[in-house]
Design a protein around this motif. Structure first.
Motif, PDB file in Angstrom:
ATOM      1  N   ASP A 212       0.835  -1.210   0.000  1.00 43.43           N
ATOM      2  CA  ASP A 212       0.000   0.000   0.000  1.00 43.43           C
ATOM      3  C   ASP A 212       0.867   1.257   0.000  1.00 43.43           C
ATOM      4  O   ASP A 212       0.601   2.217  -0.737  1.00 43.43           O
ATOM      5  CB  ASP A 212      -0.923   0.006   1.228  1.00 43.43           C
ATOM      6  CG  ASP A 212      -2.184  -0.817   0.994  1.00 43.43           C
ATOM      7  OD1 ASP A 212      -2.685  -0.831  -0.146  1.00 43.43           O
ATOM      8  OD2 ASP A 212      -2.664  -1.444   1.962  1.00 43.43           O
ATOM      9  N   LYS A 213       1.897   1.249   0.834  1.00 44.28           N
ATOM     10  CA  LYS A 213       2.774   2.424   0.921  1.00 44.28           C
ATOM     11  C   LYS A 213       3.511   2.644  -0.395  1.00 44.28           C
ATOM     12  O   LYS A 213       3.639   3.788  -0.861  1.00 44.28           O
ATOM     13  CB  LYS A 213       3.776   2.243   2.064  1.00 44.28           C
ATOM     14  CG  LYS A 213       4.679   3.458   2.259  1.00 44.28           C
ATOM     15  CD  LYS A 213       5.629   3.271   3.439  1.00 44.28           C
ATOM     16  CE  LYS A 213       6.526   4.501   3.604  1.00 44.28           C
ATOM     17  NZ  LYS A 213       7.489   4.333   4.729  1.00 44.28           N
ATOM     18  N   PHE A 214       4.007   1.567  -0.985  1.00 45.81           N
ATOM     19  CA  PHE A 214       4.709   1.670  -2.261  1.00 45.81           C
ATOM     20  C   PHE A 214       3.785   2.252  -3.328  1.00 45.81           C
ATOM     21  O   PHE A 214       4.161   3.172  -4.064  1.00 45.81           O
ATOM     22  CB  PHE A 214       5.215   0.294  -2.694  1.00 45.81           C
ATOM     23  CG  PHE A 214       5.773   0.240  -4.086  1.00 45.81           C
ATOM     24  CD1 PHE A 214       6.905   0.957  -4.429  1.00 45.81           C
ATOM     25  CD2 PHE A 214       5.158  -0.527  -5.072  1.00 45.81           C
ATOM     26  CE1 PHE A 214       7.435   0.912  -5.722  1.00 45.81           C
ATOM     27  CE2 PHE A 214       5.669  -0.583  -6.360  1.00 45.81           C
ATOM     28  CZ  PHE A 214       6.807   0.141  -6.683  1.00 45.81           C
ATOM     29  N   ASP A 215       2.551   1.760  -3.395  1.00 48.01           N
ATOM     30  CA  ASP A 215       1.619   2.262  -4.399  1.00 48.01           C
ATOM     31  C   ASP A 215       1.303   3.739  -4.153  1.00 48.01           C
ATOM     32  O   ASP A 215       1.164   4.522  -5.101  1.00 48.01           O
ATOM     33  CB  ASP A 215       0.331   1.443  -4.393  1.00 48.01           C
ATOM     34  CG  ASP A 215      -0.576   1.788  -5.553  1.00 48.01           C
ATOM     35  OD1 ASP A 215      -0.118   1.692  -6.709  1.00 48.01           O
ATOM     36  OD2 ASP A 215      -1.733   2.178  -5.307  1.00 48.01           O
ATOM     37  N   GLU A 216       1.205   4.123  -2.902  1.00 48.52           N
ATOM     38  CA  GLU A 216       0.972   5.525  -2.578  1.00 48.52           C
ATOM     39  C   GLU A 216       2.146   6.396  -3.030  1.00 48.52           C
ATOM     40  O   GLU A 216       1.956   7.504  -3.547  1.00 48.52           O
ATOM     41  CB  GLU A 216       0.776   5.665  -1.065  1.00 48.52           C
ATOM     42  CG  GLU A 216       0.441   7.067  -0.604  1.00 48.52           C
ATOM     43  CD  GLU A 216       0.237   7.128   0.900  1.00 48.52           C
ATOM     44  OE1 GLU A 216       0.504   8.202   1.481  1.00 48.52           O
ATOM     45  OE2 GLU A 216      -0.184   6.113   1.491  1.00 48.52           O
ATOM     46  N   MET A 217       3.351   5.891  -2.880  1.00 48.53           N
ATOM     47  CA  MET A 217       4.531   6.641  -3.304  1.00 48.53           C
ATOM     48  C   MET A 217       4.570   6.809  -4.827  1.00 48.53           C
ATOM     49  O   MET A 217       5.044   7.828  -5.333  1.00 48.53           O
ATOM     50  CB  MET A 217       5.806   5.946  -2.806  1.00 48.53           C
ATOM     51  CG  MET A 217       5.929   5.925  -1.286  1.00 48.53           C
ATOM     52  SD  MET A 217       7.262   4.854  -0.690  1.00 48.53           S
ATOM     53  CE  MET A 217       8.682   5.894  -0.989  1.00 48.53           C
ATOM     54  N   LEU A 218       4.063   5.821  -5.544  1.00 46.36           N
ATOM     55  CA  LEU A 218       4.052   5.916  -7.003  1.00 46.36           C
ATOM     56  C   LEU A 218       3.144   7.029  -7.499  1.00 46.36           C
ATOM     57  O   LEU A 218       3.325   7.531  -8.614  1.00 46.36           O
ATOM     58  CB  LEU A 218       3.595   4.589  -7.617  1.00 46.36           C
ATOM     59  CG  LEU A 218       4.490   3.368  -7.433  1.00 46.36           C
ATOM     60  CD1 LEU A 218       3.951   2.204  -8.257  1.00 46.36           C
ATOM     61  CD2 LEU A 218       5.931   3.672  -7.817  1.00 46.36           C
ATOM     62  N   GLN A 219       2.165   7.395  -6.712  1.00 43.73           N
ATOM     63  CA  GLN A 219       1.187   8.393  -7.141  1.00 43.73           C
ATOM     64  C   GLN A 219       1.529   9.802  -6.662  1.00 43.73           C
ATOM     65  O   GLN A 219       0.701  10.701  -6.733  1.00 43.73           O
ATOM     66  CB  GLN A 219      -0.195   7.985  -6.645  1.00 43.73           C
ATOM     67  CG  GLN A 219      -0.639   6.641  -7.232  1.00 43.73           C
ATOM     68  CD  GLN A 219      -1.954   6.171  -6.658  1.00 43.73           C
ATOM     69  OE1 GLN A 219      -2.988   6.750  -6.920  1.00 43.73           O
ATOM     70  NE2 GLN A 219      -1.914   5.115  -5.854  1.00 43.73           N
TER      71      GLN A 219
END
Length: 435
Positions: A212-219
């Motif tokens: 979840d954190k990684f995906d948030e960082m991508l955005q």
């Protein structure tokens, strides 16, 4: 009767006229930037693709044993071939090398929108420069190709990312993360539901909280991407964000920055990408898949036995480009076009042939009768090939040292002295001779 093979297409003259326009447009842009045309074989050793992508790639290839007992495959992409060509003459070639090629490729996969088993691409590559300017020039070529086809910035979006940013962020979560597998998951992010995407990240070594954190960082907003270096504590991420910004700055100088959107969720699934990656999309979403993509692949040449050589390129597929152009209303009408039809009445072939020859020497598309047809049949044929002007060469006309010009759109016609046709006119028509 025989049916064509599934995933392979026939192109009749009307379709090919539009396709030829698109091919010529793409190649003209590349040539204006100094890219030189190459030609490559349809067959390569199957081992070349297995070494690059693993044994599972064979399932996607048209591969077989030839009569000499060699395992060969119809080429599914150009990158390994140009890498092989580069290695073969790397000491002789002046660098950077800029190559362009248009040709068919073959993959054994299920046909779908914009994807066939035989497909055509125009490949554009630069070898021998690691400078951000090289990446920016590739992006500029891509944009100019699209705009020369008649598209505008409202029709397409080029999403730009950086593989080293993705890799550095993933590595910050721990050494157990399978970075290539996680990047492949990001590449499929838009094609699967969110839970399936998170599951794929977990299978690559993240836990669900990290996913979840990684995906948030991508955005993260484009203006804040440089903060990723601080968030991860990674100097590799800092270097990658600096490189991305340098490419965008160079793209500004090339006049194409406005067409580019920074998007870290753009990953490109192939493992050989090493830096900048990008994909072009239909801005309306009507063309549901990537129109084309590309990026930097600095390690590929070395992997084929050459000296370490930076490289960057892209390959627009003609099927998806056609879908985008049709959606945007810029694809030309698929119909024949002919400048002149030289119509013979009676025993007038020598004169008719001379007129046709003179018109062709001026650069016009000219047809004449080769089937000994009647006047009416020839006029019907001229209409069928969309001839703009018919030159009627009849026995009675020649007795008066004249020919007749007839415009097919409005039916107007005029008699013209034989000695004055075609004369010095670039495109002689009714208007040039009507009183």
């Amino acid at each position: 009767m025989y049916d064509s093979v599934k995933g392979f297409r026939d192109f009749y003259p009307e379709e090919m006229q539009a396709r030829r326009w698109a091919m010529d447009t793409l190649e003209d842009v590349a040539q204006r930037y100094g890219f030189r045309e190459i030609a490559t074989p349809a067959l390569e050793p199957t081992e070349m693709y297995v070494d690059k992508s693993g044994e599972e790639i064979v399932e996607e290839l048209y591969s077989f044993e030839d009569k000499g007992g060699r395992e060969v495959a119809l080429t599914p992409e150009l990158t390994p071939t140009v890498a092989r060509m580069f290695v073969a003459k790397q000491q002789e070639l002046s660098k950077p090398i800029k190559w362009v090629s248009t040709r068919p490729f073959w993959r054994y996969e299920e046909p779908q929108q914009g994807r066939f088993r035989e497909f055509y691409q125009t490949n554009v590559d630069i070898f021998g420069s690691s400078e951000p300017t090289a990446d920016a020039e590739i992006l500029a070529v891509a944009v100019d190709m699209l705009t020369d086809l008649g598209l505008t910035g409202e029709d397409f979006e080029i999403r730009v990312s950086h593989r080293d940013i993705l890799s550095g962020v993933l590595e910050s979560f721990g050494a157990d993360v399978d970075v290539p597998e996680a990047i492949r998951a990001v590449d499929k992010r838009a094609k699967v539901d969110h839970d399936e995407y998170l599951d794929a990240l977990v299978e690559a070594g993240l836990n669900y909280g990290q996913a979840d954190k990684f995906d948030e960082m991508l955005q993260i907003d484009a203006e804040e991407i440089e903060t990723l270096a601080d968030l991860t504590g990674s100097e590799d991420v800092r270097a990658a964000t600096d490189n991305l910004q340098a490419v965008l700055d160079a793209a500004e100088d090339f006049g194409v920055r406005e067409y580019l959107t920074v998007s870290l969720t753009t990953a490109r699934g192939l493992d050989y990408y090493t830096g900048i990656v990008f994909e072009c999309f239909d801005s309306t979403g009507e063309v549901s898949r990537s129109v084309f993509g590309g990026g930097r692949y600095d390690d590929l040449i070395e992997g084929f036995g050459g000296q370490p050589t930076p490289a960057v390129g892209f390959a627009p597929g003609h099927a998806t480009l056609q879908l985008l152009c049709q959606r945007a209303g810029v694809w030309p009408a698929e119909e024949l076009s002919t400048d002149y039809y030289v119509l013979q009445v009676g025993d007038t072939r020598p004169t008719a042939a001379r007129i046709a020859r003179d018109l062709r020497e001026q650069g016009h598309v000219v047809e004449s009768d080769v089937a000994d047809r009647s006047f009416g049949a020839q006029m019907g044929y001229a209409d069928g090939i969309n001839a703009e002007t018919v030159v009627i060469v009849g026995e009675q006309d020649l007795e008066n040292d004249e020919v007749t010009l007839k415009e097919m759109d409005d039916g107007e016609q005029v008699s013209v002295p034989l000695s004055e046709f075609p004369g010095d006119h670039d495109r002689p028509t009714f208007d040039d001779f009507a009183e």
